[in-house]
Scaffold this active site. Structure first.
Site, PDB file in Angstrom:
ATOM      1  N   ASN A  11      18.687 117.597  23.694  1.00 32.38           N
ATOM      2  CA  ASN A  11      19.638 116.801  24.117  1.00 32.38           C
ATOM      3  C   ASN A  11      20.735 116.334  22.908  1.00 32.38           C
ATOM      4  O   ASN A  11      20.486 115.542  22.376  1.00 32.38           O
ATOM      5  CB  ASN A  11      19.111 115.685  24.863  1.00 32.38           C
ATOM      6  CG  ASN A  11      20.573 114.559  25.466  1.00 32.38           C
ATOM      7  OD1 ASN A  11      21.463 115.069  25.593  1.00 32.38           O
ATOM      8  ND2 ASN A  11      19.974 113.491  26.099  1.00 32.38           N
ATOM      9  N   LYS A  13      23.439 115.060  23.353  1.00 34.51           N
ATOM     10  CA  LYS A  13      24.505 114.008  23.693  1.00 34.51           C
ATOM     11  C   LYS A  13      25.829 114.220  23.357  1.00 34.51           C
ATOM     12  O   LYS A  13      26.254 115.370  23.394  1.00 34.51           O
ATOM     13  CB  LYS A  13      24.080 112.665  23.126  1.00 34.51           C
ATOM     14  CG  LYS A  13      22.288 112.561  23.052  1.00 34.51           C
ATOM     15  CD  LYS A  13      21.944 111.156  22.824  1.00 34.51           C
ATOM     16  CE  LYS A  13      20.531 111.034  22.549  1.00 34.51           C
ATOM     17  NZ  LYS A  13      19.994 109.841  22.544  1.00 34.51           N
ATOM     18  N   HIS A  95      19.461 110.399  32.568  1.00 37.66           N
ATOM     19  CA  HIS A  95      19.333 109.960  31.029  1.00 37.66           C
ATOM     20  C   HIS A  95      19.385 108.128  31.017  1.00 37.66           C
ATOM     21  O   HIS A  95      20.263 107.606  31.710  1.00 37.66           O
ATOM     22  CB  HIS A  95      20.118 110.515  30.331  1.00 37.66           C
ATOM     23  CG  HIS A  95      19.706 110.129  28.926  1.00 37.66           C
ATOM     24  ND1 HIS A  95      19.984 109.126  28.105  1.00 37.66           N
ATOM     25  CD2 HIS A  95      18.881 111.131  28.085  1.00 37.66           C
ATOM     26  CE1 HIS A  95      19.402 109.140  26.888  1.00 37.66           C
ATOM     27  NE2 HIS A  95      18.697 110.333  26.899  1.00 37.66           N
ATOM     28  N   GLU A  97      21.046 106.461  29.108  1.00 40.88           N
ATOM     29  CA  GLU A  97      22.112 106.174  28.685  1.00 40.88           C
ATOM     30  C   GLU A  97      23.446 106.152  29.705  1.00 40.88           C
ATOM     31  O   GLU A  97      24.307 105.406  30.005  1.00 40.88           O
ATOM     32  CB  GLU A  97      22.817 107.257  27.616  1.00 40.88           C
ATOM     33  CG  GLU A  97      21.935 106.749  26.048  1.00 40.88           C
ATOM     34  CD  GLU A  97      21.739 107.791  25.401  1.00 40.88           C
ATOM     35  OE1 GLU A  97      22.257 108.886  25.263  1.00 40.88           O
ATOM     36  OE2 GLU A  97      20.650 107.623  24.502  1.00 40.88           O
ATOM     37  N   GLU A 169      11.016 108.637  29.041  1.00 44.63           N
ATOM     38  CA  GLU A 169      11.726 108.337  27.793  1.00 44.63           C
ATOM     39  C   GLU A 169      11.553 106.671  27.736  1.00 44.63           C
ATOM     40  O   GLU A 169      12.715 106.080  28.350  1.00 44.63           O
ATOM     41  CB  GLU A 169      13.024 108.759  27.933  1.00 44.63           C
ATOM     42  CG  GLU A 169      13.187 110.335  27.655  1.00 44.63           C
ATOM     43  CD  GLU A 169      14.398 110.987  27.092  1.00 44.63           C
ATOM     44  OE1 GLU A 169      14.289 111.691  26.209  1.00 44.63           O
ATOM     45  OE2 GLU A 169      15.448 110.493  27.440  1.00 44.63           O
ATOM     46  N   GLY A 175      16.420 106.930  20.026  1.00 43.19           N
ATOM     47  CA  GLY A 175      17.513 106.772  18.836  1.00 43.19           C
ATOM     48  C   GLY A 175      17.080 105.642  17.818  1.00 43.19           C
ATOM     49  O   GLY A 175      18.077 105.332  17.338  1.00 43.19           O
ATOM     50  N   SER A 215      12.738 109.509  19.706  1.00 44.25           N
ATOM     51  CA  SER A 215      12.536 109.573  18.485  1.00 44.25           C
ATOM     52  C   SER A 215      11.434 110.455  17.986  1.00 44.25           C
ATOM     53  O   SER A 215      10.735 110.401  17.178  1.00 44.25           O
ATOM     54  CB  SER A 215      12.065 108.225  17.744  1.00 44.25           C
ATOM     55  OG  SER A 215      13.333 107.235  17.996  1.00 44.25           O
TER      56      SER A 215
END
Ligand code: PEP
Length: 252
Positions: A11, A13, A95, A97, A169, A175, A215
């Site tokens: 991904n 992003k 996701h 985010e 996730e 991240g 990560s």
């Protein structure tokens, strides 16, 4: 050894430029990748065609999002038809985010997932808990709550579930450099599989790939990949680097 094909998604992003994305594509084209692994990369929408037109065909390409209407006055959105028309065969949906920064609810994510599947895309469907939820002991209930919303949309239709890859996730691991331990990840993956078995069907539970994301890098992937219910990874930051190839090849 499970019969599920190991799956590694990248991904990107909202990262990259034409130059840096071409460099990633060149690196992947030159790499020798484990043929037992399904590899899918998700560049920003602007670069989907650049990647699809230049990447070797055995690597599939995903959008990072898609809308749940055929076409029309939906400024800023992309349709499933436009993706298929461009040979983009997958999309990421849900996701964290997008859930947290853009306010996508479980219902919105489930509706988009159903629509994308009905229109021929595969879906990397993301779920996961925040740090507060983990510390409050709510990890499994949060994740199964997200799954329950998806089941409301898909029912027990095995053909639909066959095109879903679940990405667990934990938000606190995305991240942050703070990867879940192998035990933490395996525990949640096993809970997801057992939920699928009970609420959808044992056959769907056995067949569904459950990825870990948060990560992942070329150093920690090997141990995570040994866990029986970890069927691959969704990789963010490390998918922009040459070490992504080592994650794909983590079994070699
Ligand atoms: C992701 O965004 O899906 C992700 C897992 O990011 P990172 O690997 O950078 O934690």
């Amino acid at each position: 050894m499970s019969s599920r094909k190991f799956f590694v998604g990248g991904n990107f992003k909202m990262n990259g430029t034409i130059k840096s994305i071409k460099a990633i594509v060149d690196n992947l084209n030159q790499a020798s990748l484990d043929s037992n692994v399904e590899v899918v990369v998700a560049p920003p929408a602007l670069y989907l065609l650049l990647v699809r037109d230049n990447l070797k065909p055995e690597i599939e390409v995903a959008a990072q999002n898609v809308y749940d209407k055929p076409n029309g006055a939906f400024t800023g959105e992309i349709s499933t038809h436009q993706l298929s028309d461009s040979n983009i065969t997958w999309t990421i949906l849900g996701h964290s985010e997008r859930r947290t920064l853009l306010g996508e609810s479980d219902a919105v994510v489930s509706s988009k997932t159903k629509y994308a599947l009905d229109n021929g895309l595969g879906v990397i469907w993301c779920c996961g808990e925040s740090l507060d939820q983990r510390e409050a002991g709510q990890t499994v209930s949060v994740v199964t709550g997200q799954l329950a919303s998806l089941k409301e949309a898909l029912g027990t239709d095995a053909a639909a579930w066959a095109k879903v890859v679940v990405a667990y996730e934990p938000i606190w691991a995305i991240g942050t450099g703070k990867v879940a331990t192998t035990e933490q990840a395996q525990e949640v993956h096993a809970a997801i599989r057992s939920w699928l078995s009970e609420k959808v069907s044992p056959a769907v539970a056995e067949a569904t790939r459950i990825l870990y994301g948060g990560s992942v890098n070329e150093k920690n992937c090997k141990d995570l990949a040994k866990e029986p219910d970890i069927d691959g990874f969704l990789v963010g930051g490390a998918s922009l680097k040459p070490g992504f190839v080592d994650i794909v090849n983590c079994h070699l």
